[in-house]
Design an enzyme around this catalytic site. Structure first.
Site, short mmCIF file in Angstrom:
data_model
loop_
_atom_site.label_atom_id
_atom_site.label_comp_id
_atom_site.label_asym_id
_atom_site.label_seq_id
_atom_site.Cartn_x
_atom_site.Cartn_y
_atom_site.Cartn_z
N ARG A 60 0.84 -1.21 0.00
CA ARG A 60 0.00 0.00 0.00
C ARG A 60 0.87 1.26 0.00
O ARG A 60 0.56 2.24 -0.66
CB ARG A 60 -0.91 0.03 1.23
CG ARG A 60 -1.80 -1.17 1.44
CD ARG A 60 -3.04 -1.18 0.58
NE ARG A 60 -2.75 -1.42 -0.84
CZ ARG A 60 -2.33 -2.58 -1.33
NH1 ARG A 60 -2.13 -3.61 -0.54
NH2 ARG A 60 -2.10 -2.71 -2.63
N HIS A 108 -8.64 7.63 9.88
CA HIS A 108 -8.18 6.24 9.93
C HIS A 108 -6.67 6.11 9.83
O HIS A 108 -6.16 5.03 9.55
CB HIS A 108 -8.86 5.43 8.82
CG HIS A 108 -10.35 5.37 8.98
ND1 HIS A 108 -11.21 5.13 7.93
CD2 HIS A 108 -11.14 5.53 10.08
CE1 HIS A 108 -12.46 5.14 8.37
NE2 HIS A 108 -12.44 5.39 9.66
#
Length: 245
Positions: A60, A108
């Protein structure tokens, strides 16, 4: 800033960054990169196989670094240069910052930061004696198994809020913005994941409310002016109209 400055809250989700090449969290079969969500985005998955989790977030990290801000990110940056904007995002990428935004509130977490696995943000009330470390820093490479916290020696982990972990909703700051916001814009979010989804209700009395998404959930959008379409297609003209006021 000019005397006609507006106070604007922008709440963004995965749809803001999709057109930059950032994968959305869930694909059609409920998996992300062929992993179960609970294996790579939960405290249980971390305890079970931290190497798998770190490998997943290393991918990611590299993927988002290769992506560029799209017209929607740049439009938000233009708006923030003209008006007072609070950017609240569910996204862990840094495309808003790379477009020129500052002070982005990442509900988040951020893919470019690390924290100790005993970080105090992970604790709930009643977790006495647990999660007492405060180490948090930026990273220049993905975290590896064996990378230790320089303060307590714990394993370092991504600064990502996983399922089952507390979200810092900053109630005091939110309260100030609820009282002063002139405009609320939701973009690219399903508005179904709580507690973040509650923002639509929290700002229900904001004088002007807009929502941009290709598949808006009208059940939660009463009172919103809805623009159906992608963020990069629909958000820039909306923002340009606000700047032109």
């Amino acid at each position: 800033m000019p005397s006609s400055t507006l106070n604007i809250v922008i709440f963004s989700g995965a749809g803001l960054s999709t057109e930059s090449g950032i994968l959305t969290f869930r694909d059609s079969n409920g998996l992300w990169e062929q992993h179960r969500i609970e294996d790579v985005a939960s405290p249980e998955g971390w305890r079970r196989d931290p190497a798998l989790v770190l490998e997943f977030y290393a991918k990611r990290y590299h993927a988002q670094a290769a992506c560029l801000p799209n017209p929607a990110h740049h439009a938000i940056a233009r708006l923030a240069a003209r008006h007072s904007v609070l950017n609240i995002t569910q996204n862990i990428d840094t495309l808003l910052e790379r477009a020129g935004c500052s002070g982005v509130w990442h509900l988040h977490g951020r893919i470019d930061r690390q924290k100790c696995e005993e970080h105090h943000s992970l604790g709930f009330p009643g977790d006495a004696g647990m999660f007492t470390c405060d180490f948090l820093s930026a990273i220049e490479r993905p975290i590896a198994l064996g990378d230790q916290c320089p303060k307590c020696g714990g394993q370092l982990r991504p600064d990502i809020v996983w399922f089952g972990e507390p979200v810092d909703m900053r109630e005091e700051e939110l309260g100030k913005w609820v009282r002063k916001a002139d405009i609320f814009i939701g973009v690219g979010t399903s508005a179904q994941v709580y507690p973040a989804a509650g923002l639509l209700s929290i700002f229900r009395n904001t004088p002007e409310r807009f929502f941009v998404d290709p598949h808006p959930n009208y059940d939660v959008l009463d009172g919103f002016t809805v623009r159906t379409g992608s963020a990069s297609a629909e958000l820039p003209p909306l923002i340009d109209s606000l700047i032109a006021r």
